[in-house]
Design an enzyme around this catalytic site. Structure first.
Site, PDB file in Angstrom:
ATOM      1  N   LYS A   1       0.847  -1.201   0.000  1.00 31.18           N
ATOM      2  CA  LYS A   1       0.000   0.000   0.000  1.00 31.18           C
ATOM      3  C   LYS A   1       0.883   1.252   0.000  1.00 31.18           C
ATOM      4  O   LYS A   1       2.100   1.151   0.261  1.00 31.18           O
ATOM      5  CB  LYS A   1      -0.917  -0.025   1.223  1.00 31.18           C
ATOM      6  CG  LYS A   1      -0.191  -0.044   2.557  1.00 31.18           C
ATOM      7  CD  LYS A   1      -1.121  -0.452   3.688  1.00 31.18           C
ATOM      8  CE  LYS A   1      -0.362  -0.527   5.003  1.00 31.18           C
ATOM      9  NZ  LYS A   1      -1.180  -1.106   6.075  1.00 31.18           N
TER      10      LYS A   1
ATOM     11  N   ARG B   1     -10.489  -0.912  15.141  1.00 30.01           N
ATOM     12  CA  ARG B   1     -10.400  -0.061  13.955  1.00 30.01           C
ATOM     13  C   ARG B   1     -11.308  -0.672  12.898  1.00 30.01           C
ATOM     14  O   ARG B   1     -12.427  -0.236  12.724  1.00 30.01           O
ATOM     15  CB  ARG B   1      -8.930   0.038  13.501  1.00 30.01           C
ATOM     16  CG  ARG B   1      -8.684   1.095  12.468  1.00 30.01           C
ATOM     17  CD  ARG B   1      -7.225   1.206  12.089  1.00 30.01           C
ATOM     18  NE  ARG B   1      -6.686  -0.023  11.502  1.00 30.01           N
ATOM     19  CZ  ARG B   1      -5.458  -0.151  11.025  1.00 30.01           C
ATOM     20  NH1 ARG B   1      -4.608   0.861  11.088  1.00 30.01           N
ATOM     21  NH2 ARG B   1      -5.045  -1.287  10.504  1.00 30.01           N
TER      22      ARG B   1
ATOM     23  N   TYR C   1      15.186  29.677   9.459  1.00 28.45           N
ATOM     24  CA  TYR C   1      13.948  30.376   9.818  1.00 28.45           C
ATOM     25  C   TYR C   1      13.729  30.330  11.323  1.00 28.45           C
ATOM     26  O   TYR C   1      13.918  29.286  11.958  1.00 28.45           O
ATOM     27  CB  TYR C   1      12.742  29.708   9.159  1.00 28.45           C
ATOM     28  CG  TYR C   1      12.615  29.985   7.690  1.00 28.45           C
ATOM     29  CD1 TYR C   1      12.404  31.278   7.219  1.00 28.45           C
ATOM     30  CD2 TYR C   1      12.686  28.941   6.784  1.00 28.45           C
ATOM     31  CE1 TYR C   1      12.267  31.515   5.859  1.00 28.45           C
ATOM     32  CE2 TYR C   1      12.554  29.177   5.426  1.00 28.45           C
ATOM     33  CZ  TYR C   1      12.346  30.461   4.966  1.00 28.45           C
ATOM     34  OH  TYR C   1      12.211  30.693   3.629  1.00 28.45           O
TER      35      TYR C   1
ATOM     36  N   MET D   1      11.672  24.356   3.238  1.00 30.37           N
ATOM     37  CA  MET D   1      10.960  23.626   2.184  1.00 30.37           C
ATOM     38  C   MET D   1      11.911  22.817   1.311  1.00 30.37           C
ATOM     39  O   MET D   1      11.624  21.670   0.964  1.00 30.37           O
ATOM     40  CB  MET D   1      10.153  24.617   1.326  1.00 30.37           C
ATOM     41  CG  MET D   1       9.267  23.917   0.310  1.00 30.37           C
ATOM     42  SD  MET D   1       8.339  25.065  -0.725  1.00 30.37           S
ATOM     43  CE  MET D   1       7.113  25.653   0.393  1.00 30.37           C
TER      44      MET D   1
HETATM   45  C1  LIG Z   1      -0.408  -2.150   6.637  1.00 34.25           C
HETATM   46  C2  LIG Z   1      -0.943  -3.472   7.020  1.00 34.25           C
HETATM   47  C3  LIG Z   1      -0.093  -4.568   7.215  1.00 34.25           C
HETATM   48  C4  LIG Z   1       1.415  -4.441   7.208  1.00 34.25           C
HETATM   49  O1  LIG Z   1       1.854  -3.919   8.435  1.00 34.25           O
HETATM   50  P1  LIG Z   1       3.417  -3.721   8.769  1.00 34.25           P
HETATM   51  O2  LIG Z   1       3.434  -3.269  10.165  1.00 34.25           O
HETATM   52  O3  LIG Z   1       3.902  -2.683   7.821  1.00 34.25           O
HETATM   53  O4  LIG Z   1       4.054  -5.034   8.547  1.00 34.25           O
HETATM   54  C5  LIG Z   1      -0.668  -5.797   7.451  1.00 34.25           C
HETATM   55  N1  LIG Z   1      -2.010  -5.937   7.528  1.00 34.25           N
HETATM   56  C6  LIG Z   1      -2.861  -4.901   7.369  1.00 34.25           C
HETATM   57  C7  LIG Z   1      -4.322  -5.117   7.478  1.00 34.25           C
HETATM   58  C8  LIG Z   1      -2.349  -3.626   7.130  1.00 34.25           C
HETATM   59  O5  LIG Z   1      -3.190  -2.606   6.973  1.00 34.25           O
END
Ligand SMILES: *Cc1c(COP(=O)(O)O)cnc(C)c1O
Length: 364
Positions: free
Chosen positions: A35, A130, A252, A300
């Site tokens: 992802k 969640r 800054y 930036m």
């Molecule tokens: C992102 C995610 C993972 C991977 O998690 P890591 O901590 O990066 O290994 C596995 N399962 C689900 C449902 C996730 O959303």
């Protein structure tokens, strides 16, 4: 000469990290989590190094469709499933698997008329609160999914909330076992932290993300301790040097003031490149391979580094913001965040350079 900032992605390290997952969790199916554009590494670029994975998992439907367009033929799992019935036709046509985490999604599957039924992962909430259905609803939903024409194969899944704590998996594993008791479907529990602790966590299908990219999911166990190598190295150069007198300040807001005579190197990397603006004075940076510290506010397009202890540092000197020689987790902890966030946050303005062993391939 281009602006001297790029993210070098080492595919050999990624391949080695996949092998590390296999060693931790042998005889399981491995869905590599890709992802967020493979945690910022570039999805298309990393695919060759994921050849040993049984499939991929991600949340973005358009990226999944892109993988099929690029002739990726193995399994693809959508980790948040689908959001509306009108996505199901495309999901079915592209042979994508889905997570189902809500009874409403079960209803959508029941009313859909799909040409090809789907692989479905029923996600159970075992304490993260969640995504996931309540353990009390599992048997009824399994029954419905079992009789649903849209479902080709069923798996049971949960997600660990604090696998990094010593006792952090016990309650969730117990709740998952209770919810799944007697159900004869493959199970998927482990993220990276769960893969590293596979002997306790178990399951048939693992879903590692961060460890593939060579960073750690744990606050105390480093990437080196869990046996993975950095994949992304964010590299730049010194583009200016300033000699400061005592009481001169930097950047800054003048948040850094030199107490003594000082040399400051200016690095071509800033928050518009994804370097965290909230990284405080003293965040580690490698200059000419030596550990140095940031000085002043990240701007930036640039950040400043105290190079008093690196006398050879001059315009053109190599800088590593994170990666080889400087774990992204060290930078993240100095900036009160996690390696995940830094890797994902690298912006499209930073070119990615893929390296194989003995071979550099520039893809801008
Ligand atoms: C992102 C995610 C993972 C991977 O998690 P890591 O901590 O990066 O290994 C596995 N399962 C689900 C449902 C996730 O959303």
């Amino acid at each position: 000469m281009a602006r001297p900032l790029y993210a070098q992605v080492n595919l050999a390290a990624l391949t080695a990290n996949v092998a590390r997952v296999r060693a931790c969790a042998p005889k399981t199916q491995l869905l590599a989590v890709v992802k967020a554009n493979a945690y910022g590494h570039g999805l298309a670029r990393v695919l060759p190094a994921l050849a040993d994975a049984d499939g991929l998992a991600l949340v973005e439907l358009d990226a999944a469709i892109g993988l099929r367009a690029g002739h990726y033929t193995r399994r693809i799992l959508l980790l948040e499933g689908f959001f509306a019935t009108d996505e199901l036709k495309e999901i079915s046509a592209k042979r994508l698997g889905v997570v189902v985490h809500h009874a409403d999604q079960v209803r959508m599957l029941e009313t859909a008329h799909l040409d090809r039924p789907l692989e479905v992962f029923l996600k159970i909430n075992t304490g993260m609160n969640r995504l996931g259905v309540s353990p009390a609803d599992v048997s009824l939903l399994v029954e419905r999914l079992n009789h649903c024409d849209s479902v080709a194969a069923l798996r049971l899944m949960t997600h660990l909330a604090r696998a990094e704590d010593d006792d952090g998996v016990n309650d969730q594993i117990a709740a998952f076992e209770r919810a799944c008791k007697g159900l004869p479907y493959p199970r998927s529990i482990a993220n990276s932290a769960g893969v590293v602790r596979y002997k306790e966590v178990g399951g048939d299908i693992v879903r590692p993300g961060i460890m593939l990219y060579g960073a750690t999911p744990f606050p105390y166990d480093t990437a080196e301790m869990i046996g993975v190598q950095p994949v992304m190295t964010l590299r730049s150069e010194i583009i200016a040097v300033q000699d400061l007198k005592p009481n001169d300040s930097v950047g800054y807001g003048a948040t850094y003031t030199a107490s003594r005579a000082h040399r400051i190197g200016v690095v071509a990397c800033g928050y518009a490149d994804g370097y965290p603006r909230h990284a405080p004075n003293g965040t580690p940076v490698l200059v000419c391979g030596k550990k140095a510290r940031t000085a002043g506010r990240v701007s930036m397009d640039m950040l400043m580094v105290d190079v008093t202890e690196v006398p050879e540092a001059t315009i053109g000197s190599p800088v590593v913001l994170w990666g080889e020689g400087l774990p992204v987790d060290d930078v993240a902890s100095a900036a009160s965040t996690v390696g995940y966030e830094l890797l994902c946050a690298v912006t499209p303005r930073v070119p990615i350079v893929t390296t194989q062993v003995g071979h550099i391939d520039l893809e801008l």
